[in-house]
Design a protein around this motif. Structure first.
Motif, PDB file in Angstrom:
ATOM      1  N   LEU A 146       0.833  -1.207   0.000  1.00  0.00           N
ATOM      2  CA  LEU A 146       0.000   0.000   0.000  1.00  0.00           C
ATOM      3  C   LEU A 146       0.866   1.254   0.000  1.00  0.00           C
ATOM      4  N   GLY A 147       1.944   1.248   0.755  1.00  0.00           N
ATOM      5  CA  GLY A 147       2.791   2.430   0.838  1.00  0.00           C
ATOM      6  C   GLY A 147       3.699   2.635  -0.349  1.00  0.00           C
ATOM      7  N   THR A 148       4.042   1.553  -1.072  1.00  0.00           N
ATOM      8  CA  THR A 148       5.042   1.676  -2.130  1.00  0.00           C
ATOM      9  C   THR A 148       4.515   1.448  -3.542  1.00  0.00           C
ATOM     10  N   MET A 149       3.367   0.758  -3.696  1.00  0.00           N
ATOM     11  CA  MET A 149       2.936   0.312  -5.014  1.00  0.00           C
ATOM     12  C   MET A 149       1.617   0.922  -5.479  1.00  0.00           C
ATOM     13  N   THR A 150       1.084   1.895  -4.744  1.00  0.00           N
ATOM     14  CA  THR A 150      -0.234   2.425  -5.122  1.00  0.00           C
ATOM     15  C   THR A 150      -0.164   3.928  -5.395  1.00  0.00           C
ATOM     16  N   PHE A 151      -0.552   4.735  -4.422  1.00  0.00           N
ATOM     17  CA  PHE A 151      -0.716   6.173  -4.676  1.00  0.00           C
ATOM     18  C   PHE A 151       0.593   6.887  -4.966  1.00  0.00           C
ATOM     19  N   THR A 152       1.720   6.444  -4.391  1.00  0.00           N
ATOM     20  CA  THR A 152       2.982   7.136  -4.691  1.00  0.00           C
ATOM     21  C   THR A 152       3.509   6.759  -6.067  1.00  0.00           C
ATOM     22  N   MET A 153       2.996   5.693  -6.662  1.00  0.00           N
ATOM     23  CA  MET A 153       3.419   5.298  -8.000  1.00  0.00           C
ATOM     24  C   MET A 153       2.573   5.950  -9.081  1.00  0.00           C
ATOM     25  N   PHE A 190      -5.297   5.509  -0.068  1.00  0.00           N
ATOM     26  CA  PHE A 190      -4.750   5.424   1.282  1.00  0.00           C
ATOM     27  C   PHE A 190      -5.844   5.110   2.294  1.00  0.00           C
ATOM     28  N   GLY A 191      -6.971   5.792   2.189  1.00  0.00           N
ATOM     29  CA  GLY A 191      -8.060   5.601   3.149  1.00  0.00           C
ATOM     30  C   GLY A 191      -8.627   4.198   3.106  1.00  0.00           C
ATOM     31  N   PHE A 192      -8.932   3.705   1.911  1.00  0.00           N
ATOM     32  CA  PHE A 192      -9.490   2.360   1.815  1.00  0.00           C
ATOM     33  C   PHE A 192      -8.474   1.310   2.235  1.00  0.00           C
ATOM     34  N   GLY A 193      -7.236   1.480   1.790  1.00  0.00           N
ATOM     35  CA  GLY A 193      -6.204   0.507   2.136  1.00  0.00           C
ATOM     36  C   GLY A 193      -5.979   0.425   3.634  1.00  0.00           C
ATOM     37  N   VAL A 465      -7.887  -3.227  -5.275  1.00  0.00           N
ATOM     38  CA  VAL A 465      -9.219  -2.647  -5.061  1.00  0.00           C
ATOM     39  C   VAL A 465      -9.119  -1.159  -4.734  1.00  0.00           C
ATOM     40  N   SER A 466      -8.156  -0.770  -3.914  1.00  0.00           N
ATOM     41  CA  SER A 466      -8.003   0.650  -3.580  1.00  0.00           C
ATOM     42  C   SER A 466      -7.689   1.473  -4.826  1.00  0.00           C
ATOM     43  N   ALA A 467      -6.824   0.937  -5.712  1.00  0.00           N
ATOM     44  CA  ALA A 467      -6.478   1.656  -6.944  1.00  0.00           C
ATOM     45  C   ALA A 467      -7.672   1.749  -7.886  1.00  0.00           C
ATOM     46  N   LEU A 468      -8.453   0.684  -7.973  1.00  0.00           N
ATOM     47  CA  LEU A 468      -9.645   0.720  -8.832  1.00  0.00           C
ATOM     48  C   LEU A 468     -10.661   1.742  -8.317  1.00  0.00           C
TER      49      LEU A 468
END
Length: 484
Positions: A146-153, A190-193, A465-468
């Motif tokens: 969640l910290g490295t592969m989602t919103f910061t990417m 971030f919130g959902f994750g 799911v968080s990214a979708l």
């Protein structure tokens, strides 16, 4: 027969790549298979179409792969990544173990540190923190992911991740495209994750589940695993085999020194994108000797490259004395960039051959005909290709090389902001790429010492799911009110 050839080539690529075969070998074979079914000239497609497209990708993005890998290795060997992660975990404490691991990963990756460098540094710290807090070890991959592969990417404005750079030459955008929508997507991911991870933590405490297996992770073994390496190098811009090919600093720098290069990356990228490059006369780029290009086509890459270079200079100035063997570190960082860029370039070459086949027109028409408008079509294309290739960068490049010009025509005709398309494309590529065969997923599970059976479902919820959900929000809001 042409469409059958495309499907056969893609099936060949996915099937053998999932089993650890090198993409460098598989991609040209799959491209030749697709061309053979279509009755196209095989050698011409290999040497002209495949190699021409792969070489163009290398020419465009090698500076970012090189500087990004070098910066990540310097941050690792200087102890800066460990200092930042340790400060975060100590400050928040075991009672907020989940949050501290997520934020530590987000801080270093948003600042330009390679995903794999972050993983190999964070896992031992996360293991100690989870053990002290009594959180199941099986949740570690989801928290780190969640910290490295989602919103910061894919979502945070200005992120120097290679995925955020790929659309810039196509859409003429910068790393800060659609910043408001990117921040909304970041909050949702971030919130959902975090909600899911805290939910799973609470459930584990209620059932009396503790940390579990105490076996320490063998980081070196995971980095040297050929299967992990082959999959990993198509997923991120760093070769994990170079993780321990140098010496680490005996002591870590103070956290403010460690974090300074990360701040430099973000600030210099912003200044270059918004102030410096828009105010220079770059008309000379239209001359043939400069490739007959334009500033909008190269400004994004230039901004990120200068930001990473400035951060490297600052890091060397502040931590030079801490590096036991600077040459070994620099060599390892440079070497770490080579296999990843050629692996992704091979995927790009395969996509170029497929896009050049007559049967691809049917595929293109199907994608553009998906209901919901061009943003939905773009999201579907990047999601599908990233899922099939197991690579966000590879799938994104294939999609934009084949369909980018058409989407720009649609944007010009409808007034759609290219920045909005940029953000949708990047978030889309970073959603379904995290399927079981994704290199980052395989590496993360291996380094954590867990398995798909025990940890993958939580990884899907936290990362896919968080990214979708973030992607759907950006499409809905962007379609309603436009880009901001």
């Amino acid at each position: 027969m042409g469409l059958i050839g495309i499907l056969a080539g893609l099936a060949l690529l996915v099937w053998f790549a999932f089993r650890g075969w090198s993409v460098l070998l598989l991609a040209p074979i799959a491209a030749i298979v697709a061309a053979a079914f279509a009755g196209q000239p095989l050698l011409a497609h290999w040497t002209q179409t495949f190699m021409g497209s792969a070489a163009h990708f290398v020419a465009q993005f090698f500076p970012l792969f090189l500087l990004g890998a070098l910066f990540g290795k310097l941050m690792e060997d200087s102890g800066a990544v460990g200092s930042i992660a340790r400060w975060m975990t100590v400050t928040l404490g075991p009672q907020r173990a989940m949050l501290s691991v997520v934020l530590a990963g987000a801080a270093v990756t948003y600042g330009g540190v390679s995903l794999f460098v972050a993983i190999f540094v964070l896992v031992p710290m996360a293991m100690a923190l989870f053990r002290e807090a009594g959180i199941p070890r099986r949740l570690m991959p989801a928290a780190i992911g969640l910290g490295t592969m989602t919103f910061t990417m894919s979502a945070m404005p200005g992120t120097p991740a290679i995925q955020n750079a790929i659309p810039m030459p196509v859409f003429g955008t910068t790393a800060f495209a659609a910043p408001g929508l990117g921040l909304i997507a970041t909050a949702i991911m971030f919130g959902f994750g975090m909600w899911w991870l805290r939910r799973q933590e609470s459930h584990a405490r209620a059932t009396g589940e503790g940390f579990g297996d105490e076996t320490p992770p063998d980081v070196d073994a995971a980095a040297d695993d050929p299967l992990v390496r082959e999959r990993a190098t198509t997923a991120a811009a760093f070769d994990p085999a170079e993780v321990h090919h140098s010496q680490h600093a005996p002591t870590e720098p103070p956290v403010f020194i460690a974090a300074l290069p990360l701040v430099v990356v973000v600030v210099v990228n912003l200044v270059m994108s918004m102030l410096v490059l828009p105010n220079i006369d770059a008309s000379f780029l239209a001359e043939p000797r400069w490739g007959g290009t334009s500033l909008s086509a190269v400004a994004g890459v230039w901004s990120v490259a200068v930001a990473l270079l400035a951060a490297i200079i600052v890091l060397l100035a502040t931590s030079f004395t801490r590096l036991p063997d600077l040459r070994a570190t620099m060599d390892a960082g440079a070497n770490a960039s080579v296999l990843p860029i050629f692996s992704v370039a091979s995927l790009v070459g395969f996509g170029a051959v497929v896009a050049a086949l007559p049967a691809f027109e049917a595929v293109r028409d199907w994608v553009l005909g998906i209901g919901g408008g061009p943003l939905v079509s773009l999201a579907a294309a990047t999601n599908i290709l990233a899922a099939l290739t197991g690579s966000a960068s590879g799938g994104l490049t294939i999609a934009l090389d084949a369909l980018g010009p058409r989407f720009m025509e649609i944007a010009a005709a409808t007034g759609l902001d290219p920045g909005l398309m940029h953000r949708v494309a990047v978030i889309g590529a970073g959603a379904l790429d995290s399927l079981p065969h994704n290199g980052a997923v395989v590496t993360l599970l291996a380094v954590c010492g867990t398995t798909h059976k025990t940890s993958y479902f939580d990884l899907v919820m936290a990362c896919v799911v968080s990214a979708l959900l973030g992607l759907v929000a950006v499409i809905v809001i962007g379609s309603a009110v436009g880009s901001f």
